[in-house]
Design a protein around this motif. Structure first.
Motif, short mmCIF file in Angstrom:
data_model
loop_
_atom_site.label_atom_id
_atom_site.label_comp_id
_atom_site.label_asym_id
_atom_site.label_seq_id
_atom_site.Cartn_x
_atom_site.Cartn_y
_atom_site.Cartn_z
N GLN A 7 -3.49 -17.28 -15.07
CA GLN A 7 -4.51 -18.19 -15.61
C GLN A 7 -4.13 -19.62 -15.24
OE1 GLN A 7 -3.09 -15.71 -18.69
NE2 GLN A 7 -4.77 -16.45 -19.96
N PRO A 8 -5.12 -20.45 -14.92
CA PRO A 8 -4.82 -21.80 -14.44
C PRO A 8 -4.01 -22.64 -15.43
CG PRO A 8 -7.18 -21.33 -14.26
CD PRO A 8 -6.55 -20.15 -14.92
N GLY A 9 -4.33 -22.57 -16.73
CA GLY A 9 -3.62 -23.39 -17.72
C GLY A 9 -2.14 -23.03 -17.78
N TRP A 10 -1.86 -21.77 -17.95
CA TRP A 10 -0.47 -21.31 -18.00
C TRP A 10 0.25 -21.62 -16.68
CZ3 TRP A 10 2.36 -20.00 -22.06
CH2 TRP A 10 1.72 -19.55 -23.22
N THR A 11 -0.47 -21.44 -15.58
CA THR A 11 0.16 -21.70 -14.29
C THR A 11 0.51 -23.17 -14.14
OG1 THR A 11 -1.02 -19.85 -13.31
CG2 THR A 11 -0.15 -21.47 -11.78
N ARG A 12 -0.40 -24.06 -14.59
CA ARG A 12 -0.09 -25.50 -14.54
C ARG A 12 1.13 -25.82 -15.42
NH1 ARG A 12 -5.80 -26.17 -14.01
NH2 ARG A 12 -6.22 -27.13 -11.97
#
Ligand SMILES: [Zn+2]
Length: 306
Positions: free
Chosen positions: A247-252
């Protein structure tokens, strides 16, 4: 009596310095604490940045307000007003009490500071200011009031991130911090209300407050209690992120954390080969299982306190 942790001393000091410090002065002050700690000396910073108004209040003390005189500088006349000075004291072994006796340990802490480029108020002839450390780069307060700013030399040897073995964008470190860490701090700051932390100085220094903010964002994303303490509940709330499932948030968050740990990565929310490579390198460095997947075990290494 348990020894106060280095992290505690760094955290308190960073908070006490406040926003607006010159990044090299701040980084050097934190380095004084680290080096002194290795010698069994507990340095804590009591103050750093002071606004003109705060300085004027301090000047009034012992003159028009109660107390004894502590400064001869009005607003704009102290290097504290430009984020170029800090005051320190020593703490007891357990870190619960301040000690102000100018003994051998105090002088050793001042010597460490001087080796990093600070001028020590204890060396002044007329008015000895034993807690005071400053770096002015030779500028007078008049020049500083007029808007000049010194170009200081970072002698800590800590501002350059360790090179990542796995790609990235090759951004070169800026003096006193890195552009990538600044990007991570800007990214983190958008969550300051939801994750309840004080806005980070975007100074490119990966200090304990930045790591605390990232842990709180992890707790926000994991929908668990936001207390800035790594524990079993937070660990259980962390999902696995991988090339095939992320997921983009966790990855960021993972990318921002890796950046703050010295890896060269873009914070783009895409878990690609660069991010996987950096995670693998990090896992190897921490002696945990190397699979390139960021999950609870890897986050535990990010955020647990020793
Ligand atoms: Zn001072």
């Amino acid at each position: 009596m348990a020894r106060v942790s280095l992290d505690t001393l760094l955290r308190r000091s960073e908070r006490n310095m406040g926003n607006g410090m010159n990044p090299i002065v701040k980084q050097s002050a934190l380095e004084v604490i680290r080096r002194a700690y290795k010698e069994g000396i507990h340095v804590q910073i009591s103050q750093g940045m002071r606004t003109y108004a705060e300085q004027n209040r301090l000047y009034a003390q012992g003159r028009t307000a109660p107390g004894s005189i502590v400064t001869n500088a009005r607003g704009g006349q102290s290097n504290h007003n430009f984020g170029l000075a800090v005051d320190f004291f020593l703490t007891t072994w357990d870190g619960t009490k301040a000690t102000w006796t100018v003994n051998d340990n105090w002088r050793r802490a001042a010597a460490i500071a001087k080796s990093l480029g600070f001028e020590w108020g204890g060396d002044w002839r007329s008015f000895k200011d034993y807690p005071h450390l400053e770096m002015t780069g030779g500028l007078s307060t008049a020049q500083l009031r007029a808007g000049s700013r010194p170009s200081l030399t970072d002698r800590t040897g800590t501002a350059t991130p360790s090179p990542s073995s796995n790609g990235g964008n090759g951004s070169s470190p800026a003096p006193g911090g890195t552009e990538l860490v600044k990007t991570a701090q800007r990214w983190a700051n958008q969550y300051k209300e939801e994750a309840s932390f004080r806005e980070l100085d975007v100074d490119g220094l990966n200090g304990p407050l930045t790591m605390d903010a990232l842990l709180r964002i992890c707790q926000l994303f994991g929908k668990t209690a936001i207390d800035g303490i790594w524990g079993p509940r937070t660990k259980a709330s962390v999902p696995e992120q991988s090339i095939t499932d992320h997921q983009p948030g966790w990855t960021r968050l993972i990318q921002a954390t890796l950046v703050c740990l010295g890896y060269n990565l873009n914070i783009d929310g895409i878990y690609g080969t660069n991010t996987r490579g950096a995670i693998s390198a990090y896992q190897r460095s921490q002696g945990i299982g190397v699979d390139g997947i960021a999950g609870p075990e890897t986050f535990e290494e990010f955020f647990k306190t020793a």
